[in-house]
Design a protein around this motif. Structure first.
Motif, PDB file in Angstrom:
ATOM      1  N   ALA A 270      40.549  49.160  35.767  1.00 27.67           N
ATOM      2  CA  ALA A 270      41.894  48.811  36.054  1.00 27.67           C
ATOM      3  C   ALA A 270      42.155  47.226  35.499  1.00 27.67           C
ATOM      4  O   ALA A 270      43.445  47.113  34.964  1.00 27.67           O
ATOM      5  N   LEU A 271      41.238  46.325  35.623  1.00 30.53           N
ATOM      6  CA  LEU A 271      41.386  44.985  34.886  1.00 30.53           C
ATOM      7  C   LEU A 271      41.823  45.258  33.612  1.00 30.53           C
ATOM      8  O   LEU A 271      42.453  44.406  33.080  1.00 30.53           O
ATOM      9  N   PHE A 272      40.663  45.790  32.972  1.00 28.78           N
ATOM     10  CA  PHE A 272      40.713  45.885  31.766  1.00 28.78           C
ATOM     11  C   PHE A 272      41.927  46.473  31.071  1.00 28.78           C
ATOM     12  O   PHE A 272      42.731  45.995  30.316  1.00 28.78           O
ATOM     13  N   GLY A 273      42.479  47.628  31.658  1.00 28.36           N
ATOM     14  CA  GLY A 273      43.686  48.299  31.436  1.00 28.36           C
ATOM     15  C   GLY A 273      44.834  47.085  31.488  1.00 28.36           C
ATOM     16  O   GLY A 273      45.677  47.181  30.387  1.00 28.36           O
ATOM     17  N   GLY A 274      44.951  46.567  32.128  1.00 26.05           N
ATOM     18  CA  GLY A 274      45.932  45.417  32.429  1.00 26.05           C
ATOM     19  C   GLY A 274      45.882  44.480  31.665  1.00 26.05           C
ATOM     20  O   GLY A 274      46.977  44.157  30.916  1.00 26.05           O
ATOM     21  N   VAL A 275      44.763  43.979  31.257  1.00 26.82           N
ATOM     22  CA  VAL A 275      44.614  42.965  30.108  1.00 26.82           C
ATOM     23  C   VAL A 275      45.078  43.459  28.845  1.00 26.82           C
ATOM     24  O   VAL A 275      45.933  43.039  27.895  1.00 26.82           O
ATOM     25  N   MET A 395      39.677  35.560  36.836  1.00 26.62           N
ATOM     26  CA  MET A 395      38.989  35.795  35.524  1.00 26.62           C
ATOM     27  C   MET A 395      37.481  36.008  35.816  1.00 26.62           C
ATOM     28  O   MET A 395      36.927  36.996  35.414  1.00 26.62           O
ATOM     29  N   VAL A 396      36.915  34.901  36.388  1.00 25.49           N
ATOM     30  CA  VAL A 396      35.333  34.728  36.481  1.00 25.49           C
ATOM     31  C   VAL A 396      35.267  36.111  37.639  1.00 25.49           C
ATOM     32  O   VAL A 396      34.143  36.903  37.329  1.00 25.49           O
ATOM     33  N   GLY A 397      35.781  35.789  38.538  1.00 29.48           N
ATOM     34  CA  GLY A 397      35.156  36.774  39.793  1.00 29.48           C
ATOM     35  C   GLY A 397      35.809  38.300  39.648  1.00 29.48           C
ATOM     36  O   GLY A 397      34.651  39.218  40.174  1.00 29.48           O
ATOM     37  N   ALA A 398      36.465  38.725  38.711  1.00 29.18           N
ATOM     38  CA  ALA A 398      36.970  39.879  38.544  1.00 29.18           C
ATOM     39  C   ALA A 398      36.626  40.634  37.271  1.00 29.18           C
ATOM     40  O   ALA A 398      36.823  41.603  37.069  1.00 29.18           O
ATOM     41  N   PHE A 399      36.517  39.720  36.334  1.00 31.20           N
ATOM     42  CA  PHE A 399      36.170  40.029  34.703  1.00 31.20           C
ATOM     43  C   PHE A 399      34.860  39.800  34.317  1.00 31.20           C
ATOM     44  O   PHE A 399      34.344  40.851  33.825  1.00 31.20           O
ATOM     45  N   PHE A 400      34.293  38.386  34.625  1.00 33.37           N
ATOM     46  CA  PHE A 400      33.097  38.198  33.865  1.00 33.37           C
ATOM     47  C   PHE A 400      32.028  38.640  34.952  1.00 33.37           C
ATOM     48  O   PHE A 400      30.716  39.013  34.535  1.00 33.37           O
ATOM     49  N   VAL A 401      32.166  38.371  36.127  1.00 32.59           N
ATOM     50  CA  VAL A 401      30.854  38.412  37.019  1.00 32.59           C
ATOM     51  C   VAL A 401      30.172  39.877  37.077  1.00 32.59           C
ATOM     52  O   VAL A 401      29.111  39.870  37.168  1.00 32.59           O
ATOM     53  N   ASP A 402      30.967  40.897  36.983  1.00 32.65           N
ATOM     54  CA  ASP A 402      30.485  42.122  37.090  1.00 32.65           C
ATOM     55  C   ASP A 402      29.400  42.267  35.830  1.00 32.65           C
ATOM     56  O   ASP A 402      28.385  43.042  36.061  1.00 32.65           O
ATOM     57  N   PHE A 403      29.749  41.934  34.656  1.00 30.25           N
ATOM     58  CA  PHE A 403      28.837  42.273  33.316  1.00 30.25           C
ATOM     59  C   PHE A 403      27.661  41.126  33.734  1.00 30.25           C
ATOM     60  O   PHE A 403      26.493  41.686  33.535  1.00 30.25           O
TER      61      PHE A 403
END
Length: 417
Positions: A270-275, A395-403
Motif C-alpha cells: 500500500a505504501l509502495f502504491g502511494g509512492v 519513510m524509515v519506519g514504514a518503508f525501509f525497516v521491513d526490508f
C-alpha cells in the motif's frame, strides 16, 4: 463465552475509545506531562475493563479486524501519497544515518532476544519472536513468520506467541516514546509552547494560497483543513487505487516471493502504491495533489487503527505468557529506551529534532509506525514542530525497516538452524 462485535460495532467502540482518550489527556496532567497518545490512553482503559469482565464473568471479546486492517492500510497509503521524490531527497544524510541506526538496533534486539531465550533454556527462535519479528516487525510480520516457525521448525504456538508479543510491543512503544523524548527535551531546557503558539499551529490554511507549505503533514493533526466534497472524492479515488494495487501485489508476493522470505506485509505494498501513484501524477501529469485531504484521512485512520488494536488487546493472554518470555519483553523495552536515549538521540545530533526522532524510534522499534507517528505528534503538539522527524520516521519506519528486518531475520534463522 465469547462476545463477537461486527465491524459496525467495532467502529462505534473505537470512536468511544478515542473520545475517552481525548477527555483523559485533556483532564489528567500525568498523561499530558508524559505525552501519552490519546488512543493509547483510552485503549488501555478499555483493555482493563475487558480484562475485568473476563476475570469476573469468564467472557472474552472479539472485535472483527477487517476495519482495523483497512485503517492501517489507509494510513500507510497516506504516507506513500505524501512522499514525493523531492522530499525523499530532502532527507539527505540524516535519513541514511537514521536508517543505519535502526538497522543496528534490529541486530541488538535479536541478539538480546536470542541470548535471553538461551539463558532461560528456551528455543532460540523464541528469542527472535520476542525480538524483531514482533517488536520491530509488528503484527503483520508476526503473522507471516509464525506459521513458518511452526511448520518448518516445530515451534508450537509460535503464531499466538508472536501476536501477543506484538500487542505488548504496541502498548509499550506508545507508553515509553513520549516520556523518553520529554526527558531529553527537559535536559535541553526547552519549554512547552505557550497558548498563542499552540493556536498558531492550529490556524486555518487556505488551499488557494501558494505561500502555505504542506510539508508538515501529520505534524499537526488538530490543524483545521479546508476540504471540499470534490477533493475528498478525488483523494478517496487515489486511496482506492493504492489499496487495489496492494491487494494484487500481496497475492503475487505470497505465491512467488514467500519461499525466499520476501513475503512482504500488505501495508508495504500500500505504501509502495502511494509512492508510485504520487510521483507519476505529479511528475508526468503535473497533477496538483491535495495534501491536506490526504493528511486528514491519514490521521483519522491512524487514531482509529490504534484504538481498534488496543480493543483487541487480550490482557489475560499476556498475563498467561511464560515468566521468561515476559522478562524478555520487559528487558527489550528497557533496551529500547536506553538505545533511543544514548544512540538514536546522540548520533542524530543531540537536539530537539533528535529527541522527537527518539520518540518515533521507540514507537516503531517496539510497536508500529502508526505508534511512532502518534508518539511524535504528542511531543510536537506540546513543544513545537519537527519537520525533519516527520520526514524521516515515516519513510524509515514504514518503508525501509521491513526490508532490513527481513534480511536480518533471514540471517539469524539460517544461523540458528
Amino acid at each position: 463465552m465469547e462476545w463477537v462485535f461486527n465491524s459496525y460495532y467495532t467502529l462505534i467502540a473505537a470512536t468511544v475509545v478515542l473520545l475517552v482518550g481525548r477527555l483523559m489527556v485533556a483532564k489528567i496532567k500525568f498523561l499530558q506531562d508524559f505525552n501519552i497518545p490519546e488512543p493509547v490512553a483510552g485503549g488501555l482503559v478499555a483493555a482493563a475493563i475487558l480484562y475485568a469482565l473476563h476475570a469476573i464473568y469468564g467472557v472474552s471479546f472479539k472485535f472483527e479486524k477487517p476495519l482495523q486492517d483497512a485503517f492501517m492500510l489507509i494510513f500507510f497509503t497516506s504516507i506513500g501519497l505524501s512522499a514525493d521524490f523531492s522530499r525523499l531527497k530532502a532527507g539527505g544524510l540524516p535519513l541514511v544515518v537514521f536508517t543505519a541506526i535502526v538497522g543496528s538496533f534490529i541486530m541488538v534486539q535479536n541478539a538480546v532476544g536470542v541470548g535471553l531465550a538461551s539463558l532461560f533454556g528456551l528455543d532460540p527462535l523464541i528469542g527472535l519472536i520476542t525480538g524483531s519479528v514482533t517488536l520491530t516487525g509488528g503484527h503483520g510480520t508476526a503473522g507471516a513468520w509464525g506459521p513458518d516457525f511452526e511448520k518448518n521448525f516445530g515451534l508450537t504456538g509460535a503464531t499466538g506467541l508472536g501476536l501477543a508479543a506484538a500487542t505488548f510491543g504496541l502498548v509499550a512503544g506508545g507508553l515509553i516514546g513520549g516520556p523518553v523524548a520529554r526527558r531529553l527535551i527537559n535536559k535541553m531546557g526547552r519549554k512547552p509552547l505557550d497558548e498563542a503558539a499552540v493556536k498558531a499551529q492550529a490556524a486555518v490554511y487556505d488551499d488557494d494560497d501558494p505561500g502555505k507549505s504542506t510539508d508538515d503533514l501529520f505534524e499537526h493533526p488538530e490543524q483545521t483543513r479546508l476540504i471540499t466534497a470534490n477533493s475528498a472524492v478525488e483523494t478517496l479515488a487515489m486511496f482506492a487505487a493504492c489499496l487495489a494495487f496492494a491487494e494484487i501485489m500481496d497475492g503475487f508476493d505470497s505465491e512467488y516471493l514467500k519461499p525466499f522470505y520476501l513475503d512482504l506485509p500488505k501495508f508495504v505494498w500500500a505504501l509502495f502504491g502511494g509512492v508510485i501513484l504520487r510521483n507519476i501524477l505529479t511528475s508526468v501529469f503535473k497533477f496538483n495533489m491535495f495534501d491536506r485531504a490526504i493528511d486528514v484521512f491519514g490521521n483519522a485512520s491512524l487514531s482509529l487503527f490504534l484504538a481498534m488494536a488496543l480493543l483487541n488487546l487480550k490482557l489475560w493472554e499476556l498475563t498467561g505468557l511464560a515468566g521468561p518470555v515476559t522478562v524478555i519483553l520487559l528487558v527489550q523495552t528497557v533496551v529500547m529506551m536506553l538505545y533511543a536515549t544514548f544512540v538514536t538521540y546522540v548520533l542524530m545530533g543531540r537536539n530537539y529534532d533528535s529527541a522527537v526522532l527518539a520518540a518515533g524510534h521507540c514507537g516503531f522499534g517496539l510497536g508500529a509506525t502508526p505508534t511512532a507517528v502518534a508518539n511524535m505528534q504528542s511531543v510536537t503538539e506540546r513543544f513545537g514542530p519537527s519537520h525533519k522527524a516527520f520526514l524521516i520516521v515515516p519513510m524509515v519506519g514504514a518503508f525501509f525497516v521491513d526490508f532490513i528486518n527481513v534480511f536480518i531475520l533471514t540471517g539469524f534463522v539460517n544461523f540458528l538452524k
